[in-house]
Design a protein around this motif. Sequence first.
Motif, short mmCIF file in Angstrom:
data_model
loop_
_atom_site.label_atom_id
_atom_site.label_comp_id
_atom_site.label_asym_id
_atom_site.label_seq_id
_atom_site.Cartn_x
_atom_site.Cartn_y
_atom_site.Cartn_z
N LEU A 279 25.50 8.00 -18.40
CA LEU A 279 24.97 9.31 -18.77
C LEU A 279 25.99 10.07 -19.62
O LEU A 279 25.64 11.02 -20.33
N GLY A 280 27.26 9.68 -19.52
CA GLY A 280 28.31 10.32 -20.30
C GLY A 280 28.78 11.62 -19.69
O GLY A 280 28.62 11.86 -18.49
N ASN A 281 29.35 12.47 -20.52
CA ASN A 281 29.91 13.76 -20.12
C ASN A 281 30.92 13.57 -19.00
O ASN A 281 31.91 12.89 -19.19
N ASP A 282 30.70 14.12 -17.81
CA ASP A 282 31.67 13.98 -16.72
C ASP A 282 31.38 12.69 -15.95
O ASP A 282 31.13 12.69 -14.74
N ALA A 283 31.42 11.59 -16.68
CA ALA A 283 31.01 10.29 -16.15
C ALA A 283 31.89 9.80 -15.01
O ALA A 283 31.39 9.17 -14.07
N ASP A 284 33.18 10.08 -15.05
CA ASP A 284 34.07 9.56 -14.01
C ASP A 284 33.76 10.18 -12.65
O ASP A 284 33.69 9.48 -11.64
N THR A 285 33.54 11.48 -12.62
CA THR A 285 33.28 12.13 -11.34
C THR A 285 31.91 11.75 -10.81
O THR A 285 31.77 11.40 -9.64
N ALA A 286 30.89 11.81 -11.65
CA ALA A 286 29.55 11.43 -11.20
C ALA A 286 29.53 9.96 -10.78
O ALA A 286 28.87 9.59 -9.79
N GLY A 287 30.27 9.12 -11.49
CA GLY A 287 30.37 7.71 -11.12
C GLY A 287 31.04 7.52 -9.77
O GLY A 287 30.63 6.67 -8.97
N ALA A 288 32.07 8.33 -9.50
CA ALA A 288 32.74 8.25 -8.19
C ALA A 288 31.80 8.66 -7.07
O ALA A 288 31.77 8.03 -6.01
N VAL A 289 31.01 9.71 -7.30
CA VAL A 289 30.10 10.18 -6.26
C VAL A 289 29.00 9.16 -6.01
O VAL A 289 28.73 8.79 -4.86
N VAL A 290 28.35 8.68 -7.06
CA VAL A 290 27.29 7.68 -6.85
C VAL A 290 27.89 6.38 -6.31
O VAL A 290 27.25 5.68 -5.51
N GLY A 291 29.12 6.07 -6.68
CA GLY A 291 29.77 4.88 -6.14
C GLY A 291 29.98 4.98 -4.64
O GLY A 291 29.78 4.00 -3.91
N ALA A 292 30.37 6.16 -4.16
CA ALA A 292 30.53 6.35 -2.71
C ALA A 292 29.19 6.24 -2.01
O ALA A 292 29.08 5.57 -0.97
N LEU A 293 28.16 6.86 -2.57
CA LEU A 293 26.83 6.81 -1.95
C LEU A 293 26.27 5.38 -1.96
O LEU A 293 25.81 4.87 -0.94
N ALA A 294 26.31 4.75 -3.12
CA ALA A 294 25.78 3.39 -3.24
C ALA A 294 26.64 2.39 -2.47
O ALA A 294 26.12 1.42 -1.91
#
Length: 188
Positions: free
Chosen positions: A127-142
Amino acid sequence: DSAGNGSVMRCWPVALAHWENLDALLVDSRLQGQVTHPHADCVAGSAFVNVVIYHVLHGVEPAEAVARAVPAAQIAKPLRAAIEAAPGRSREELVNSGWVRHTLESAVWGLLTTNSLEQAVVQVVNLGNDADTAGAVVGALAGAAYGVEAIPERWRQVLRGEWPLGRGRMWRVDDLSALADRLVATSR
């Protein structure tokens, strides 16, 4: 009054430490958020992420875990609406900024519209933009939903990080897994 996403990015160790005690998980999730992000949405967002993790670790399907986490985390109406609408959004509608609302919306979208940890993380990061933080959050959930075995081997082979910085101690996947196991053991 800043409602940044930093606390939801780092909150998940609390879920591991309290994986057997929802009340303690809620209290400590809110406390860890308040340290740097005292805005109500940030505090509730940290509790939300950890309650989702709690439920999926106990065998609840991700969509039901999200539904249960919203009231448990005492999420205000605007943030609640964003979370509940997330699975129905198109990727073009997702802003994925540093605002906690956008981060949670993107992470929930990724978790509930994909079928694997890899798909969830790749879709959200792309999705881009603040990709690292959103990726970390979805990574924890998934990660909680699919388990450590779902992390692609090619990702595990290159996972590493130095901590403390400048000390030469490199952490690899086995070290991080052992650390997570020790964190889980603290709840016993």
